[in-house]
Design a protein around this motif. Structure first.
Motif, PDB file in Angstrom:
ATOM      1  N   GLN A 631       0.825  -1.209   0.000  1.00 28.86           N
ATOM      2  CA  GLN A 631       0.000   0.000   0.000  1.00 28.86           C
ATOM      3  C   GLN A 631       0.859   1.259   0.000  1.00 28.86           C
ATOM      4  OE1 GLN A 631      -0.745   2.348   2.642  1.00 28.86           O
ATOM      5  NE2 GLN A 631      -2.365   3.353   1.448  1.00 28.86           N
ATOM      6  N   ARG A 632       2.007   1.220   0.672  1.00 28.32           N
ATOM      7  CA  ARG A 632       2.853   2.407   0.763  1.00 28.32           C
ATOM      8  C   ARG A 632       3.786   2.565  -0.446  1.00 28.32           C
ATOM      9  NH1 ARG A 632      -0.014   3.439   4.593  1.00 28.32           N
ATOM     10  NH2 ARG A 632       0.596   4.323   6.614  1.00 28.32           N
ATOM     11  N   GLN A 635       2.347   1.442  -5.439  1.00 30.50           N
ATOM     12  CA  GLN A 635       1.231   2.021  -6.165  1.00 30.50           C
ATOM     13  C   GLN A 635       1.576   2.261  -7.638  1.00 30.50           C
ATOM     14  OE1 GLN A 635      -1.842   2.373  -4.748  1.00 30.50           O
ATOM     15  NE2 GLN A 635      -0.813   1.258  -3.074  1.00 30.50           N
ATOM     16  N   GLN A 688      -2.896  -3.378   7.929  1.00 27.69           N
ATOM     17  CA  GLN A 688      -2.428  -3.032   6.582  1.00 27.69           C
ATOM     18  C   GLN A 688      -2.391  -1.520   6.346  1.00 27.69           C
ATOM     19  OE1 GLN A 688      -3.380  -6.285   3.432  1.00 27.69           O
ATOM     20  NE2 GLN A 688      -5.305  -5.923   4.534  1.00 27.69           N
ATOM     21  N   LYS A 689      -3.072  -0.769   7.214  1.00 26.28           N
ATOM     22  CA  LYS A 689      -3.069   0.685   7.081  1.00 26.28           C
ATOM     23  C   LYS A 689      -1.932   1.339   7.854  1.00 26.28           C
ATOM     24  CE  LYS A 689      -6.811   0.594   4.621  1.00 26.28           C
ATOM     25  NZ  LYS A 689      -6.779   0.918   3.176  1.00 26.28           N
TER      26      LYS A 689
END
Length: 833
Positions: A631-632, A635, A688-689
């Motif tokens: 996620q980080r 992308q 996951q955040k």
């Protein structure tokens, strides 16, 4: 910048001045169960519903040490005090079927009275019945009967002799029978010579008449036998009449005494009838002559009066209210009773007096408390209880018959009505198993009383805790009263047990153990009251008794046998924290967690998982960490790097996700090539955040790392990163609190991974711009740059590999093989077209 916690946030401190007493001996005893309102309401409902089908039985669920057993006993004893006494239970001989003894229920205390009354009556009858047979009136009437029948007997025999003479025969009586002798014309018996000299036709006539005489004799002897029977019958009826006249007043008195008890009335009538029918046993005052048997096999004689015994199974004379029975060993005989046997001449014999009661009989009309752990180890007991509840009857039978095996014939006592409220005490796990896998359980146990392990920490509960300690002093002679400081420390300990500053523990078993130990140390010092210092000493001594393994691990860390750094900085290396449980003692163990990053596409290799030393929850944490990295940093392009993670010097199973944030920090450090401060240890799971989530055992983890830092020397830069959500769970040891207050140790509450990596490296994590890029000098910027380098290296490697493959797949052709330079080769004649 993360703000470290103040010392006041690390522990709840109870103020002794909030207690207005000098000693707990001044307090009124605690008259209720504190902290279990939900369970108490459930118990009230379950006990209040009197269901004819016995469906509202109660399952009490709760963890160990919550005091659920003592709480249930106390609650039931109070609830049962106002309920009616159950009847006494007796078993008596059944005169209709000796193999099926009958039960009698009498008002409390009257079972033993009935036994005594019947014993007294039988003893009296043994004395008085023989006197009836010795009375002049009985003898006179008996003599008249005998004389009358003797006259009739004589008349019959004289008639027989006269009729025989008419047929030419005389009758001669002998000890072994009756002989018939033929007579001559003069009426004298014929001799054998005279008989032989007679013509054949006369002999034949004599023989013919002799048959008639024999028939006559047989007929008259039968008449005599009937006369004897009639005589005996008439004498027996006379005896019955005389004895009945004598015993009737005694039995009438008993009938009056037990008026209103139909089964007892029926039993007394049956006893009277049996006594009258069996007078021979009473003729000699009950001293029957034993039959002589040849040596060496004397056969034991049965007691003819045992059948009149009243076997009192349950005597409720001293029971106040309904009975409360706690059965700790729920075997089938202990629950349902048994029929004992004794061996006589190698043969096992039994009778109704050997019927023994079980817990179900003693609890009938009240409450039976069973322990689930014990009950369900014995499957036949649980199945039998379910049958008893559904039948609403208590059967006493052989356990082997219960399981379907054939056994020798024995007694089958009449079943007793089932009038019991069952309470089973066990763990929540057993409840869930029964609820889902036993279809009868949910029907028969409609009430669940759930005992919790904690309650809200309110001023009211703190005051009730003081009264609870006062109860301990009253109930335990070895415990002396507590002063306010001692109560305050016990309140803090109760909070510590919950791991939550807003709660108090309901594990009263653990609290009572510390109460006794603190009282011991107080008396050892000659104190009259237990103070806070004595409670602290009891806690310290308890830890000392159990922390041998903890001390050994600390020693190995101090001697650098186990590698744990507490100063300096290293790339890809973080101090993780784990909790080890050794019986009832838990302690924190620091562990070095390392990460290595390299060029490759293998992703994150979890060495613990590959070595089969990682549990499922730990593997889940690794997968969540991949989700965060994707996620980080993925992308715009896929994740392109290889990494390996390991708990160094770990040789046993590792599970749980509380180290997932620690492992993520190690990977970020290795990717960014930034060193991490080794004076800091980390705990916390991550989603996951990137949010850091609360974990368990936070106090033990902090204290474990603090002891290592203290042993190696506190520098003032050491501390622990914990999830911010765990702040209210902090109940740290006073040594840690004092070190934080002095600025020698630090606790940092972390909310996100960004906060944590900044605290560990001293460099901002970096925030992504609109294009998803991070500042170059930030941690995430360096991670992104490193990933791009690895990606470029992978692409360059792939391009070089492709070029090499192209050269291998398209080589230069030889001139000799070129069709333009020569003829085509001829085909091999052996090949098929």
């Amino acid at each position: 910048m993360v703000k470290e916690l103040d010392a006041t946030q690390l522990r709840y401190t109870c103020d002794p001045s909030s207690f207005s007493f000098r000693s707990t001996a001044e307090l009124e005893p605690l008259d209720r169960i504190i902290g279990q309102d939900r369970a108490i309401e459930a118990l009230k409902l379950g006990l209040g519903i009197k269901d004819a089908k016995n469906r509202y039985n109660i399952y009490v669920a709760g963890g160990p040490g919550t005091g659920k057993m003592s709480a249930v006993e106390r609650f039931l004893s109070r609830a049962s005090a106002n309920e009616p006494q159950p009847p006494d239970l007796c078993y008596v001989h059944s005169f209709e079927n000796a193999y099926s003894p009958a039960y009698l229920e009498l008002p409390a205390g009257r079972g033993c009275q009935l036994r005594t009354d019947v014993e007294t009556l039988i003893k009296r009858l043994k004395r008085e019945i023989p006197s009836v047979f010795e009375s002049d009136e009985f003898k006179g009437r008996s003599k008249k009967i005998i004389e009358r029948f003797n006259q009739q007997r004589t008349t019959l025999l004289e008639e027989m002799e006269n009729q025989s003479r008419e047929l030419g025969f005389a009758i001669q009586r002998t000890p072994v029978g009756i002989n018939t002798l033929p007579l001559d014309e003069a009426g004298e018996p014929l001799s054998q010579e005279d008989y032989d000299s007679l013509p054949d036709d006369q002999q034949e006539t004599i023989r013919s008449r002799q048959g008639e005489v024999q028939a006559l004799i047989q007929e008259r002897l039968q008449d005599v036998a009937r006369l004897d029977e009639d005589r005996e019958s008439e004498i027996k009826e006379l005896a019955k009449e005389a004895v009945l006249f004598m015993v009737e007043p005694h039995f009438s008195t008993l009938h009056t005494t037990y008026e209103g008890l139909p089964k007892v009335q029926t039993y007394l009538s049956a006893v009277k009838k049996d006594v009258v029918e069996n007078l021979d046993a009473f003729r000699n005052g009950g001293n029957a002559q034993a039959r002589k048997t040849p040596f060496p096999m004397p056969m034991p004689q049965a007691d003819p009066f045992k059948k009149y015994t009243v076997n009192v199974l349950v005597d409720n004379a001293k029971t106040e209210g309904a009975p409360v029975i706690v059965e700790q060993n729920a075997t089938y005989p202990n629950l349902f009773g048994s029929i004992d046997r004794r061996v006589q001449m190698g043969v096992a014999v039994t009778d109704f007096t050997m019927i023994k009661p079980g817990s179900l009989h003693r609890a009938n009309g009240g409450y039976l408390v069973l322990n689930a752990n014990n009950l369900f180890r014995l499957g036949v007991s649980w199945e039998a209880i379910k049958i008893a509840i559904k039948r609403r009857q208590i059967h006493i039978e052989d356990p082997w018959q219960m399981m379907g095996y054939s056994t020798t014939e024995g007694l089958r006592p009449e079943p007793v009505p089932f009038r019991i409220k069952l309470v089973i005490i066990g763990s929540p796990y057993i409840y869930e198993m029964l609820y889902h896998y036993d279809e009868d359980f949910a029907k028969l146990f409609n009430i669940k009383a759930d005992f919790g392990t904690e309650m809200e920490r309110t001023p009211e509960h703190e005051q009730e805790m003081a009264r609870f300690l006062g109860n301990c002093c009253t109930q335990e002679p070895s415990v002396i009263p507590f002063d306010p400081s001692g109560v305050a420390k016990m309140v803090e300990y109760a909070t510590e047990l919950t791991g939550d500053q807003t709660k108090l523990s309901c594990q009263f078993g653990n609290l009572v153990a510390i109460v006794k130990e603190a009282s011991f140390w107080a008396k050892d010092e000659g104190a009259e009251l237990v103070s806070g210092l004595h409670v602290e000493k009891a806690l310290d001594q308890r830890d000392y008794r159990h922390n041998r393994v903890d001390d050994k691990i600390q020693e190995m860390i101090e001697r650098d046998t186990i590698f744990v750094d507490t100063d300096g900085a290293h790339v890809g290396q973080v101090n993780g924290l784990a909790v080890m449980q050794m019986g009832n003692y838990a302690f924190g163990k620091p562990s070095r967690i390392t990460a290595s990053v390299f060029t490759g596409k293998g992703g994150i290799i979890d060495i613990e998982r590959e070595a089969k030393l990682g549990g499922k929850t730990h593997t889940k944490g690794i997968m969540i960490m991949r989700g965060f990295l994707g996620q980080r940093f993925a992308q715009k392009r896929p994740l392109s790097f290889g990494a390996s993670l390991a708990f160094e010097q770990s040789y046993s199973m590792i599970d749980g996700d509380s180290a997932s944030s620690t492992e993520l920090y190690a990977i970020l450090s290795a990717l960014a090539e930034l060193p991490i401060r080794q004076g800091l240890a980390v705990t916390g799971s991550v989603n996951q955040k990137g949010e850091v989530q609360p974990i368990g055992g936070v106090n033990q983890k902090i204290e474990g790392f603090f002891r290592v830092c203290k042993a190696k020397g506190l520098t003032g830069d050491q501390g622990v990163l914990i999830p911010a959500a765990n702040i209210e769970n902090l109940m740290l040891h006073r040594d840690v609190v004092e070190a934080v207050d002095a600025g020698h140790f630090h606790i940092y509450p972390i909310t996100t991974i960004e906060e944590g990596i900044e605290c560990l490296t001293g460099i901002p994590a970096g925030a992504a711009d609109a294009d998803g890029d991070y500042p170059e000098d930030s941690v995430f910027g360096r991670v992104m740059a490193r990933m791009e380098k690895i990606d470029d290296a992978l692409k360059a490697s792939k391009k070089s590999e492709d070029e090499e493959n192209d050269k291998t797949d398209s080589p230069a052709q030889h001139a000799d093989d070129d069709p333009a330079n020569g003829e085509l080769p001829e085909p091999d004649p052996t090949e098929e077209s």
